[in-house]
Design a protein around this motif. Structure first.
Motif, mmCIF file in Angstrom:
data_model
loop_
_atom_site.group_PDB
_atom_site.id
_atom_site.type_symbol
_atom_site.label_atom_id
_atom_site.label_comp_id
_atom_site.label_asym_id
_atom_site.label_seq_id
_atom_site.Cartn_x
_atom_site.Cartn_y
_atom_site.Cartn_z
ATOM 1 N N UNK A 75 57.278 -97.493 73.496
ATOM 2 C CA UNK A 75 58.115 -97.839 74.648
ATOM 3 C C UNK A 75 59.604 -97.639 74.389
ATOM 4 N N UNK A 76 59.977 -97.283 73.162
ATOM 5 C CA UNK A 76 61.383 -97.063 72.855
ATOM 6 C C UNK A 76 61.896 -95.847 73.619
ATOM 7 N N UNK A 77 63.060 -95.957 74.209
ATOM 8 C CA UNK A 77 63.592 -94.871 75.024
ATOM 9 C C UNK A 77 64.477 -93.898 74.291
ATOM 10 N N UNK A 78 64.595 -94.056 72.969
ATOM 11 C CA UNK A 78 65.467 -93.178 72.201
ATOM 12 C C UNK A 78 64.722 -91.982 71.637
ATOM 13 N N UNK A 79 65.275 -91.390 70.601
ATOM 14 C CA UNK A 79 64.661 -90.259 69.914
ATOM 15 C C UNK A 79 63.637 -90.790 68.914
#
Length: 228
Positions: free
Chosen positions: A110-114
């Protein structure tokens, strides 16, 4: 929009086109969280992987290593706050066990980063992957492991293809009937963003027991013979 990098291993540093792509994608550089491939060992510290990023001019304000020295809740907090997550290379099985033991899969997903994985880390980003003594794992039996499953494919990363292509085909034959398998060696990478897959270096697609070398360019998922 999350971007995913499935890396092999780099004897020196990233090639210029890969370094440029990563630099372009890492627009937020507050916190980099590295997930150990041998969480019981403090010697697995991401030094080599960090050297690749630094050579590409990619620096973060904070760096955090997740292993058994970090409490589970603190590990989860750091992952939730991460601008980028890097699954380190090394022991694929130990890293996989740690991801499940610390209940980190959903947070990473669910992390929205790279999200970046190198070698073992890239394999653990797969939907499923084959653990076999013939593929360099310290095991006596062949086992299928579930990974982070960002995409509907498997990855075999950082393997000596030049001398073991027949072994790879044999070991991954059944899985290739179920999932497309991206097979790569050193100095290569796969970048995935939405429905685009960009190939860097020598990468093969093994699908339905058919091995095809991919061109170094941006592909649409519709370019491939099996659904991704």
């Amino acid at each position: 929009m999350t971007t995913y990098y499935y890396l092999g291993w780099f004897n020196n540093f990233f090639p210029k086109d890969l370094a440029h792509a990563l630099s372009r994608d890492t627009t937020t550089r507050h916190s980099l969280v590295m997930i150990s491939s041998n969480p019981a060992s403090s010697s697995v510290n991401g030094f080599t992987e960090l050297s690749w990023l630094e050579d590409a001019g990619i620096f973060f304000d904070e760096y955090h290593l997740i292993n058994y020295e970090v409490e589970q809740e603190e590990a989860k907090r750091r992952i939730s706050d991460a601008s980028a997550i890097f699954l380190l290379g090394g022991d694929t099985v130990k890293q996989n066990s740690f991801l499940y033991e610390y209940d980190l899969l959903e947070l990473i997903q669910s992390n929205g980063g790279i999200v970046i994985g190198a070698s073992a880390g890239a394999i653990n980003m797969s939907s499923k992957w084959v653990c076999s003594p013939n593929l360099g794992h310290l095991t006596s039996a062949t086992t299928i492991y579930n990974g982070l499953a960002f995409h509907n494919f498997s990855v075999l990363s950082h393997f000596d293809l030049e001398h073991n292509m027949d072994v790879v085909k044999q070991e991954l034959a059944l899985l290739s009937d179920e999932l497309p398998v991206f097979v790569s060696n050193k100095d290569c990478a796969i970048r995935v963003q939405e429905n685009r897959i960009e190939i860097f270096g020598d990468v093969y697609l093994y699908s339905q027991q058919n091995m095809t070398k991919l061109t170094e360019r941006v592909h649409s998922v519709t370019d491939f013979p099996s659904p991704l």
